[in-house]
Design an enzyme around this catalytic site. Structure first.
Site, PDB file in Angstrom:
ATOM      1  N   ASP A 296      69.674  60.200 -36.424  1.00  0.00           N
ATOM      2  CA  ASP A 296      69.958  61.618 -36.206  1.00  0.00           C
ATOM      3  C   ASP A 296      71.173  61.863 -36.958  1.00  0.00           C
ATOM      4  OD1 ASP A 296      68.293  63.016 -34.267  1.00  0.00           O
ATOM      5  OD2 ASP A 296      68.440  61.115 -33.276  1.00  0.00           O
TER       6      ASP A 296
ATOM      7  N   ASP B 111      81.079  44.037 -44.777  1.00  0.00           N
ATOM      8  CA  ASP B 111      80.190  43.394 -46.103  1.00  0.00           C
ATOM      9  C   ASP B 111      79.425  44.748 -46.707  1.00  0.00           C
ATOM     10  OD1 ASP B 111      79.908  40.288 -46.270  1.00  0.00           O
ATOM     11  OD2 ASP B 111      80.113  40.733 -44.111  1.00  0.00           O
TER      12      ASP B 111
ATOM     13  N   CYS C 204      80.541  60.017 -54.930  1.00  0.00           N
ATOM     14  CA  CYS C 204      81.429  59.093 -54.319  1.00  0.00           C
ATOM     15  C   CYS C 204      83.035  59.440 -54.364  1.00  0.00           C
ATOM     16  CB  CYS C 204      81.050  57.773 -55.225  1.00  0.00           C
ATOM     17  SG  CYS C 204      79.673  56.808 -54.648  1.00  0.00           S
TER      18      CYS C 204
END
Length: 710
Positions: free
Chosen positions: A439, A421, A391
């Protein structure tokens, strides 16, 4: 595309135009990359004409490739992004360049080398009926069209008595010599070549006489009509073609940009080639007005400015001092003389003859070779800084927020929650099923907007191949390691391109994920809706069905050649054009003509995807190789042994298939099995819908297996 040595991009240098100075910048940065610096070329044309050879090209002595620099391989060598679109404006305070058809590009340093256009002032009819010498590419195409309709003895007028006008008049006379045209050169000066010494003017008048070109000196052009040039004294000269070589003018948007310009609108630059008003903007060549002293609009100055410009852009990127450009007081001038003869001038010295042409030809070809035969690329430095994974690799929230706020993501029914959201929420239409595909691939071009658009079209093709209606998409974007404002620009360009294709398909971007990495990459998860019974599948092919292909093949081969620096820009542009074409318009055509099974031709190549259809349907097929459409340049690349890195794996799956049919396609066409009675009408309808190379390429039969015929 990433800066040298995978260093984070910290400085963006944008080059507007591919003029003589800018090609020198590209070559020097290719020879010695600057870590942390990224070059982007924004050019209306991908081929740069070398002005010294254009008269010879018009006369018929050179081929196009002899006298044009292909910016595609040169940019690839330099590690520069190439954006094939015209610049149309500047936001100097925000450091943004407006580019036609896409979001603005940010820059830290900007350089302008766009050349000039032909100055016509407010002469009535000049814009409508005259052939302006610049821009050269448009002039050459217009000349080809107009000269094709000339009859023997037709009158031709060239307006302009400077070097460009006289060389052009002689080149045209030689080019059209089989028709015996009545040539006239009109100039408002007292005679030809007023800036040249008497010896040059005498020799030029002699050449004009040899070609039978009449000279109307001291005659200003008043207006241009479809079949005549009207002079200021009222005389009317019959003229089937009126060529205007009436001096240089800058692009109009420069005067509106806020840059300091001279009274004619050319960018005023100091001795360092930097703008007199904005030190992070540079200019060179015809578009520039050198403030220390006036310089003629001659290509030799742009050529000599190139190395100084390259060094100063490099120094400016590193915050170092700039070097002055010191223009020569005198320079060698070599004027073409129609046939393979030329006139040399240096100061008061003048000479002429066929030997001068051979000398000129040697000089010109040697200069062109610098940009046509490029050195081996150098490896970058090894000291690559560490970047976080997990992250920690996400794009900062401020950057992401600004990009999303500026995007037009589309607006469709059935999206209950979208961006903003933690997850998107969709409400499928009653009685319909959700069709979903994904893809993801690395950038194949430095033009992030173009890449985003093609990536979206590629992903959407899976929905179209199922016969469903696209509804929404989620994007997964990786942008190169860079400072935040550079990452923001890359992210905005890529997503804007993707959103353009998504909106045109009637869908909306509803969310996604962003991260940083070594290079630009983009993936899309696309959603569509359809009535279950209306879906197409790979199975369902019947014996006797015709195989219809909507787009030509060869994108993988051409992208491989482009990455190796061996593809001509025209080939790559054709591939990009096909890749940007949506398969959406083919869906209704194929449905109207009874398509029984459909797939899109992508990574496994036509042979691999067709083999999947046949295996799923329990039938066989023969492909007529002569009917399979291919993109321009593909045959040349195959002859030279160029193929995509995925081609060997595809060959292992279908060992007996020819190379073209094993080529992985990016945003390829649809392959459909259509009842034989409907095949011809289906192809006609596809071509009418914009798929100009759609073709029936084979037929299916009961015996299983895939074969290839002539």
């Amino acid at each position: 595309m990433q800066a040298s040595g995978e260093r984070p991009v910290a400085t963006e240098i944008v080059l507007i135009g591919g003029g003589h100075a800018h090609v020198a910048v590209l070559r020097k940065f290719g020879m010695k990359p600057e870590p942390g610096v990224r070059l982007t070329v924004v050019a209306r044309d991908t081929f740069t004409p070398y002005s010294g050879m254009i008269p010879g090209f018009i006369a018929g002595h050179y081929r196009h490739e002899d006298c044009h620099i292909d910016l595609g391989p040169l940019c690839r060598f330099a590690g520069a992004r190439l954006i094939h679109a015209p610049a149309i404006g500047l936001d100097l305070d925000g450091c943004r360049l407006a580019v036609e058809g896409r979001p603005p590009l940010r820059y830290d340093l900007l350089s302008i080398d766009t050349g000039s256009t032909t100055r016509i002032g407010d002469i009535p009819g000049a814009a409508d009926f005259g052939l302006r010498v610049k821009p050269l590419d448009r002039f050459l195409s217009d000349l080809e069209r107009k000269s094709a309709g000339l009859t023997a003895g037709a009158p031709v007028t060239v307006v302009g008595g400077g070097a460009g006008g006289v060389e052009l008049a002689l080149a045209l006379a030689h080019r059209l010599r089989g028709l015996g045209p009545r040539m006239t050169l009109v100039t408002d000066s007292a005679g030809l070549l007023p800036a040249f010494p008497p010896g040059v003017r005498r020799r030029m008048h002699a050449l004009m006489a040899q070609y039978g070109i009449a000279v109307e000196a001291g005659a200003a052009l008043a207006s241009v009509e479809p079949d005549a040039a009207i002079l200021a004294d009222g005389r009317r000269l019959d003229s089937a073609i009126t060529v205007l070589a009436t001096g240089a003018a800058p692009a109009p948007w420069l005067s509106e940009s806020g840059l300091a310009v001279d009274k004619r609108g050319f960018v005023q630059i100091s001795e360092t080639l930097a703008s007199c008003s904005h030190p992070n903007v540079f200019a060179a060549g015809d578009v520039a007005a050198f403030a220390p002293r006036p310089l003629p609009k001659a290509g030799v100055y742009a050529v000599r400015q190139g190395p100084v410009l390259a060094d100063n852009l490099r120094h400016a990127a590193k915050g170092q001092g700039l070097h002055p450009y010191k223009p020569q007081r005198r320079f060698l001038s070599l004027l073409s003389g129609g046939r393979k003869t030329a006139i040399a001038s240096y100061g008061m010295f003048a000479a002429s003859g066929d030997w001068v042409w051979r000398w000129k030809d040697w000089i010109d070809r040697r200069w062109m070779q610098r940009y046509q035969v490029l050195p081996q690329m150098q490896a970058g430095p090894d000291d690559v800084p560490m970047h976080c994974a997990g992250c920690g690799s996400k794009i900062g929230s401020a950057v992401l927020g600004r990009v999303l706020a500026g995007l037009n993501t589309g607006n469709v029914a059935g999206v209950l929650l979208a961006t903003g959201d933690d997850a998107a929420v969709l409400e499928p239409p009653a009685g319909q099923v959700l069709v979903q595909s994904t893809d993801y691939f690395r950038a194949f071009t430095g033009d992030a907007y173009l890449f985003g658009r093609v990536a979206a079209e590629h992903a959407l093709s899976d929905i179209f191949a199922m016969g469903a209606r696209p509804h929404s998409a989620l994007a997964q974007v990786t942008v190169p390691f860079a400072v935040p404002n550079v990452q923001e620009s890359d992210l905005a360009q890529a997503l804007a391109g993707a959103c353009a294709a998504i909106r045109e398909a009637g869908a909306s971007l509803i969310g996604g994920h962003s991260a940083e990495g070594p290079e630009l990459a983009l993936g899309l998860t696309v959603n569509g809706f359809a009535i279950a019974g209306d879906l197409w599948h790979k199975h369902g092919v019947e014996s006797g069905d015709a195989l219809i292909l909507t787009k030509p093949l060869g994108t993988g081969i051409l992208l491989a050649a482009d990455m190796q620096g061996t593809a001509r820009s025209a080939w790559v542009e054709s591939a990009f054009s096909v890749m940007q074409q949506s398969n959406g318009a083919a869906v209704s055509v194929l449905r109207d003509h009874g398509a029984r099974a459909v797939t899109d031709v992508t990574g496994f190549g036509l042979a691999g995807h067709l083999q999947e259809m046949l295996a799923a349907s329990g039938v066989g097929a023969e492909v007529r190789l002569a009917d399979v459409p291919a993109l321009p340049g593909v045959t040349d690349c195959l002859t030279n042994g160029i193929e995509s890195t995925l081609a060997p794996a595809n060959r292992a799956a279908v060992p007996h298939a020819p190379a073209l049919l094993l080529d992985p396609q990016t945003s390829g066409g649809l392959l459909a099995a259509v009842p034989p009675a409907d095949a011809a009408a289906c192809v006609r309808a596809l071509r009418a819908a914009g798929f100009t190379q759609a073709a029936s390429i084979g037929s299916c039969h009961a015996e299983e297996g895939l074969s290839f015929g002539g």
